[in-house]
Design a protein around this motif. Structure first.
Motif, PDB file in Angstrom:
ATOM      1  N   ALA A   1       0.847  -1.185   0.000  1.00 29.87           N
ATOM      2  CA  ALA A   1       0.000   0.000   0.000  1.00 29.87           C
ATOM      3  C   ALA A   1       0.881   1.232   0.000  1.00 29.87           C
ATOM      4  O   ALA A   1       1.982   1.220   0.560  1.00 29.87           O
ATOM      5  CB  ALA A   1      -0.915   0.014   1.222  1.00 29.87           C
ATOM      6  N   ALA A   2       0.390   2.275  -0.641  1.00 33.70           N
ATOM      7  CA  ALA A   2       1.079   3.564  -0.662  1.00 33.70           C
ATOM      8  C   ALA A   2       0.056   4.634  -0.304  1.00 33.70           C
ATOM      9  O   ALA A   2      -1.008   4.712  -0.927  1.00 33.70           O
ATOM     10  CB  ALA A   2       1.683   3.836  -2.033  1.00 33.70           C
ATOM     11  N   PHE A   3       0.389   5.445   0.692  1.00 35.19           N
ATOM     12  CA  PHE A   3      -0.522   6.463   1.196  1.00 35.19           C
ATOM     13  C   PHE A   3       0.133   7.830   1.055  1.00 35.19           C
ATOM     14  O   PHE A   3       1.297   8.010   1.423  1.00 35.19           O
ATOM     15  CB  PHE A   3      -0.843   6.187   2.663  1.00 35.19           C
ATOM     16  N   VAL A   4      -0.606   8.793   0.509  1.00 40.16           N
ATOM     17  CA  VAL A   4      -0.100  10.153   0.324  1.00 40.16           C
ATOM     18  C   VAL A   4      -0.823  11.082   1.288  1.00 40.16           C
ATOM     19  O   VAL A   4      -2.049  11.177   1.276  1.00 40.16           O
ATOM     20  CB  VAL A   4      -0.290  10.635  -1.126  1.00 40.16           C
ATOM     21  N   GLU A   5      -0.041  11.739   2.142  1.00 37.90           N
ATOM     22  CA  GLU A   5      -0.583  12.754   3.044  1.00 37.90           C
ATOM     23  C   GLU A   5      -0.248  14.123   2.472  1.00 37.90           C
ATOM     24  O   GLU A   5       0.833  14.271   1.910  1.00 37.90           O
ATOM     25  CB  GLU A   5       0.056  12.636   4.428  1.00 37.90           C
ATOM     26  N   PRO A   6      -1.028  15.125   2.575  1.00 41.20           N
ATOM     27  CA  PRO A   6      -2.306  15.196   3.256  1.00 41.20           C
ATOM     28  C   PRO A   6      -3.503  14.908   2.363  1.00 41.20           C
ATOM     29  O   PRO A   6      -4.639  14.980   2.818  1.00 41.20           O
ATOM     30  CB  PRO A   6      -2.342  16.635   3.747  1.00 41.20           C
ATOM     31  N   SER A   7      -3.270  14.541   1.089  1.00 45.41           N
ATOM     32  CA  SER A   7      -4.410  14.356   0.166  1.00 45.41           C
ATOM     33  C   SER A   7      -5.284  13.162   0.526  1.00 45.41           C
ATOM     34  O   SER A   7      -6.451  13.126   0.145  1.00 45.41           O
ATOM     35  CB  SER A   7      -3.901  14.204  -1.271  1.00 45.41           C
ATOM     36  N   GLY A   8      -4.731  12.182   1.236  1.00 46.37           N
ATOM     37  CA  GLY A   8      -5.514  11.020   1.633  1.00 46.37           C
ATOM     38  C   GLY A   8      -5.727  10.014   0.515  1.00 46.37           C
ATOM     39  O   GLY A   8      -6.678   9.245   0.527  1.00 46.37           O
ATOM     40  N   THR A   9      -4.823   9.991  -0.461  1.00 43.09           N
ATOM     41  CA  THR A   9      -4.905   9.009  -1.536  1.00 43.09           C
ATOM     42  C   THR A   9      -4.208   7.732  -1.080  1.00 43.09           C
ATOM     43  O   THR A   9      -3.070   7.762  -0.637  1.00 43.09           O
ATOM     44  CB  THR A   9      -4.230   9.544  -2.812  1.00 43.09           C
ATOM     45  N   LEU A  10      -4.916   6.612  -1.202  1.00 45.74           N
ATOM     46  CA  LEU A  10      -4.385   5.322  -0.778  1.00 45.74           C
ATOM     47  C   LEU A  10      -4.437   4.359  -1.950  1.00 45.74           C
ATOM     48  O   LEU A  10      -5.514   4.068  -2.471  1.00 45.74           O
ATOM     49  CB  LEU A  10      -5.201   4.763   0.392  1.00 45.74           C
ATOM     50  N   ASP A  11      -3.270   3.889  -2.392  1.00 43.54           N
ATOM     51  CA  ASP A  11      -3.195   2.873  -3.433  1.00 43.54           C
ATOM     52  C   ASP A  11      -2.918   1.541  -2.768  1.00 43.54           C
ATOM     53  O   ASP A  11      -2.006   1.432  -1.935  1.00 43.54           O
ATOM     54  CB  ASP A  11      -2.064   3.171  -4.424  1.00 43.54           C
ATOM     55  N   ILE A  12      -3.686   0.517  -3.143  1.00 46.49           N
ATOM     56  CA  ILE A  12      -3.475  -0.826  -2.620  1.00 46.49           C
ATOM     57  C   ILE A  12      -3.304  -1.768  -3.799  1.00 46.49           C
ATOM     58  O   ILE A  12      -4.140  -1.808  -4.699  1.00 46.49           O
ATOM     59  CB  ILE A  12      -4.641  -1.292  -1.725  1.00 46.49           C
ATOM     60  N   TRP A  13      -2.198  -2.516  -3.792  1.00 44.33           N
ATOM     61  CA  TRP A  13      -1.921  -3.531  -4.786  1.00 44.33           C
ATOM     62  C   TRP A  13      -2.290  -4.882  -4.189  1.00 44.33           C
ATOM     63  O   TRP A  13      -1.771  -5.272  -3.144  1.00 44.33           O
ATOM     64  CB  TRP A  13      -0.447  -3.537  -5.168  1.00 44.33           C
ATOM     65  N   TYR A  14      -3.182  -5.587  -4.870  1.00 47.93           N
ATOM     66  CA  TYR A  14      -3.634  -6.892  -4.412  1.00 47.93           C
ATOM     67  C   TYR A  14      -2.787  -7.994  -5.049  1.00 47.93           C
ATOM     68  O   TYR A  14      -2.193  -7.800  -6.108  1.00 47.93           O
ATOM     69  CB  TYR A  14      -5.119  -7.078  -4.738  1.00 47.93           C
ATOM     70  N   LYS A  15      -2.747  -9.140  -4.403  1.00 41.65           N
ATOM     71  CA  LYS A  15      -1.937 -10.262  -4.870  1.00 41.65           C
ATOM     72  C   LYS A  15      -2.303 -10.682  -6.291  1.00 41.65           C
ATOM     73  O   LYS A  15      -1.455 -11.131  -7.030  1.00 41.65           O
ATOM     74  CB  LYS A  15      -2.072 -11.470  -3.933  1.00 41.65           C
TER      75      LYS A  15
ATOM     76  N   VAL B   1      -8.880   9.267   2.311  1.00 40.43           N
ATOM     77  CA  VAL B   1      -8.674   8.348   3.429  1.00 40.43           C
ATOM     78  C   VAL B   1      -7.886   9.088   4.511  1.00 40.43           C
ATOM     79  O   VAL B   1      -6.803   9.611   4.241  1.00 40.43           O
ATOM     80  CB  VAL B   1      -7.892   7.094   2.964  1.00 40.43           C
ATOM     81  N   PRO B   2      -8.385   9.140   5.735  1.00 37.84           N
ATOM     82  CA  PRO B   2      -7.640   9.797   6.813  1.00 37.84           C
ATOM     83  C   PRO B   2      -6.373   9.015   7.184  1.00 37.84           C
ATOM     84  O   PRO B   2      -6.330   7.785   7.052  1.00 37.84           O
ATOM     85  CB  PRO B   2      -8.618   9.798   7.995  1.00 37.84           C
ATOM     86  N   ALA B   3      -5.367   9.721   7.640  1.00 40.82           N
ATOM     87  CA  ALA B   3      -4.119   9.079   8.069  1.00 40.82           C
ATOM     88  C   ALA B   3      -4.385   8.051   9.162  1.00 40.82           C
ATOM     89  O   ALA B   3      -3.748   6.990   9.192  1.00 40.82           O
ATOM     90  CB  ALA B   3      -3.121  10.128   8.548  1.00 40.82           C
ATOM     91  N   ALA B   4      -5.346   8.322  10.052  1.00 43.68           N
ATOM     92  CA  ALA B   4      -5.665   7.375  11.128  1.00 43.68           C
ATOM     93  C   ALA B   4      -6.191   6.055  10.565  1.00 43.68           C
ATOM     94  O   ALA B   4      -5.927   4.986  11.127  1.00 43.68           O
ATOM     95  CB  ALA B   4      -6.687   7.985  12.081  1.00 43.68           C
ATOM     96  N   THR B   5      -6.892   6.098   9.444  1.00 46.86           N
ATOM     97  CA  THR B   5      -7.390   4.880   8.811  1.00 46.86           C
ATOM     98  C   THR B   5      -6.229   4.079   8.232  1.00 46.86           C
ATOM     99  O   THR B   5      -6.179   2.853   8.354  1.00 46.86           O
ATOM    100  CB  THR B   5      -8.424   5.220   7.721  1.00 46.86           C
ATOM    101  N   PHE B   6      -5.276   4.755   7.617  1.00 49.14           N
ATOM    102  CA  PHE B   6      -4.091   4.064   7.102  1.00 49.14           C
ATOM    103  C   PHE B   6      -3.302   3.440   8.252  1.00 49.14           C
ATOM    104  O   PHE B   6      -2.884   2.292   8.167  1.00 49.14           O
ATOM    105  CB  PHE B   6      -3.217   5.022   6.298  1.00 49.14           C
ATOM    106  N   ASP B   7      -3.130   4.172   9.333  1.00 47.84           N
ATOM    107  CA  ASP B   7      -2.424   3.640  10.501  1.00 47.84           C
ATOM    108  C   ASP B   7      -3.137   2.401  11.051  1.00 47.84           C
ATOM    109  O   ASP B   7      -2.489   1.418  11.430  1.00 47.84           O
ATOM    110  CB  ASP B   7      -2.294   4.697  11.592  1.00 47.84           C
ATOM    111  N   ALA B   8      -4.462   2.432  11.085  1.00 43.81           N
ATOM    112  CA  ALA B   8      -5.236   1.289  11.568  1.00 43.81           C
ATOM    113  C   ALA B   8      -5.069   0.091  10.627  1.00 43.81           C
ATOM    114  O   ALA B   8      -5.000  -1.057  11.089  1.00 43.81           O
ATOM    115  CB  ALA B   8      -6.701   1.664  11.714  1.00 43.81           C
ATOM    116  N   LEU B   9      -4.984   0.344   9.334  1.00 40.43           N
ATOM    117  CA  LEU B   9      -4.738  -0.736   8.376  1.00 40.43           C
ATOM    118  C   LEU B   9      -3.410  -1.420   8.676  1.00 40.43           C
ATOM    119  O   LEU B   9      -3.311  -2.645   8.667  1.00 40.43           O
ATOM    120  CB  LEU B   9      -4.739  -0.175   6.948  1.00 40.43           C
ATOM    121  N   LEU B  10      -2.394  -0.628   8.960  1.00 43.09           N
ATOM    122  CA  LEU B  10      -1.066  -1.188   9.229  1.00 43.09           C
ATOM    123  C   LEU B  10      -1.041  -2.052  10.480  1.00 43.09           C
ATOM    124  O   LEU B  10      -0.248  -2.986  10.567  1.00 43.09           O
ATOM    125  CB  LEU B  10      -0.026  -0.064   9.354  1.00 43.09           C
ATOM    126  N   SER B  11      -1.894  -1.764  11.439  1.00 40.77           N
ATOM    127  CA  SER B  11      -1.895  -2.531  12.685  1.00 40.77           C
ATOM    128  C   SER B  11      -3.019  -3.565  12.769  1.00 40.77           C
ATOM    129  O   SER B  11      -3.131  -4.265  13.772  1.00 40.77           O
ATOM    130  CB  SER B  11      -1.961  -1.579  13.880  1.00 40.77           C
TER     131      SER B  11
END
Length: 82
Positions: A18-32, A42-52
């Protein structure tokens, strides 16, 4: 405010990275399978929650997909035909 790119590789059966751009909130996810999804606002807190999250794929399906507009970039060919 300057953009900040955060990239994370996953040990997941569904998500490669995944690649997340702050502050725009763009989240790219590459699937298998090879598809890339781009999620917007996407808020930064949502990206942080994804990581954990215990399961990244489950978190995306429950928290990100239903709540954020997205575009799909179809799989690209890895090799050119002869």
């Amino acid at each position: 405010m300057a953009e900040r790119l955060r990239v994370h590789e996953f040990d997941s059966s569904a998500i490669e990275r995944a690649a997340f751009v702050e502050p725009s909130g763009t989240l790219d996810i590459w699937y298998k399978g090879g598809d890339r999804y781009r999620y917007f606002n996407v808020p930064a807190a949502t990206f942080d929650a994804l990581l954990s999250a215990p399961s990244a794929g489950e978190y995306v399906n429950r928290q990100i997909k239903p709540n954020h507009r997205f575009e799909v970039e179809e799989r690209r060919r890895r090799f050119r035909p002869r």
